[in-house]
Write an enzyme that holds these catalytic residues in place. Structure first.
Site, PDB file in Angstrom:
ATOM      1  N   HIS A  64      -3.512  -5.754   2.153  1.00  0.00           N
ATOM      2  CA  HIS A  64      -3.220  -5.831   3.584  1.00  0.00           C
ATOM      3  C   HIS A  64      -3.859  -7.112   4.095  1.00  0.00           C
ATOM      4  CE1 HIS A  64      -1.946  -1.625   4.210  1.00  0.00           C
ATOM      5  NE2 HIS A  64      -2.944  -1.235   3.461  1.00  0.00           N
ATOM      6  N   CYS A  81       0.814  -1.224   0.000  1.00  0.00           N
ATOM      7  CA  CYS A  81       0.000   0.000   0.000  1.00  0.00           C
ATOM      8  C   CYS A  81       0.850   1.278   0.000  1.00  0.00           C
ATOM      9  CB  CYS A  81      -0.985  -0.059   1.147  1.00  0.00           C
ATOM     10  SG  CYS A  81      -2.480   0.896   0.844  1.00  0.00           S
ATOM     11  N   ARG A 128     -12.806   6.041  -1.176  1.00  0.00           N
ATOM     12  CA  ARG A 128     -11.614   5.207  -1.015  1.00  0.00           C
ATOM     13  C   ARG A 128     -11.940   3.819  -1.568  1.00  0.00           C
ATOM     14  NH1 ARG A 128      -7.690   7.011   2.187  1.00  0.00           N
ATOM     15  NH2 ARG A 128      -6.927   4.948   2.772  1.00  0.00           N
TER      16      ARG A 128
END
Ligand code: GLN
Length: 267
Positions: free
Chosen positions: A219, A108, A145
């Site tokens: 993640h 990320c 997002r």
């Protein structure tokens, strides 16, 4: 003359791996530290001595150079701004290691740093290392997002034993990023998005691969649920250090259960 005990002989033959964890205090969101635990454990279970170097701002370059495998996790924009100042200091040696094919996993925010730049929602530019031919832009508050579970199909064979590759090749994780990453001509994606958003929610690609460095938005952390990817990284690092290194198989039934339950949830 000193007595050469068998213990001494064993120690001499012992394999070891040094993992460099870049900015653990600042770049470590959504459980990225779990990646370190997995790599350490998988080494330990195989009798490989593993050590982690915590490379926080101001770390010594000689410590960095001792590392066989590098990891950097994700962060909020604020932390990325702080880390960026230190990255400028270490840009040359770190780039040299990546160019010399030192294996690494960059998640990320860590992935975004490898590119040319990351443009924050307010237009502020965080310069990247410029090693990966890519850039990242956050289009601003009116754009959501990119959040949720994600499944990707890597575009190359993961795993240290290609004959053991099956449909379980796919990699599962969780993504949460405002930045949209766009790959240039000189870089390959890590995989195709089967479910989720990936690099930018549009082109269907996820992550990037350059030499032995892997950038991804996954993640979760990514490695506990994807032991094939963990072993792929270990194999690259140990093989580079010892040449023709044989990574012993482990019983990964629990790891595959975690992988498959994440897959069931999103399919
Ligand atoms: N700050 C970056 C973004 O939102 C990275 C986020 C993260 O690492 N989870 O795009």
């Amino acid at each position: 003359m000193k007595n050469k005990s068998s213990k001494y002989t064993l120690d001499v033959k012992r394999y070891s791996l040094t993992i460099g964890w870049l900015y653990p205090e600042l770049m470590n969101t959504y459980g990225d530290r779990g990646n370190i635990t997995v790599l350490m454990k998988r080494c330990q279970w195989r009798g490989i001595k593993a050590e982690v170097k915590h490379l926080n701002p101001g770390f010594s370059i000689s410590e960095l150079k001792k590392c066989d495998l590098l990891l950097m996790g994700g962060a909020q924009d604020k932390q990325q701004e702080i880390v960026n100042k230190d990255l400028k200091r270490v840009k040359a040696p770190l780039s040299e290691m990546i160019e010399k094919a030192t294996p690494g996993l960059y998640v990320c925010g860590g992935f975004q740093f490898l590119g040319k730049y990351y443009k924050e929602a307010d237009g502020n530019i965080i310069e990247g290392l410029g090693i990966f031919d890519l850039y990242t832009e956050n289009p601003g508050k009116n754009h959501p997002r990119l959040i949720g579970d994600i499944v990707i199909n890597p575009m190359f064979e993961l795993g240290h034993k290609p004959e053991a590759i099956s449909q379980k090749q796919v990699v599962v994780g969780f993504e949460n990023h405002g930045g949209r990453t766009h790959l240039g001509k000189n870089i390959k994606p890590l995989g195709k998005v089967l479910k989720g958003f990936g690099n930018n929610g549009k082109d269907g690609f996820e992550g990037a691969v350059y030499k032995n460095s892997f950038g991804t938005y996954l993640h979760g952390p990514i490695l506990p649920k994807n032991s094939h990817f963990a072993d792929y990284l270990l194999h690259l690092a140990l093989d580079q250090k010892y040449k023709d290194f044989e990574l012993k198989d482990l019983d990964d039934s629990l790891e595959w259960q975690a992988h498959d339950s994440a897959l069931d949830k999103i399919s």
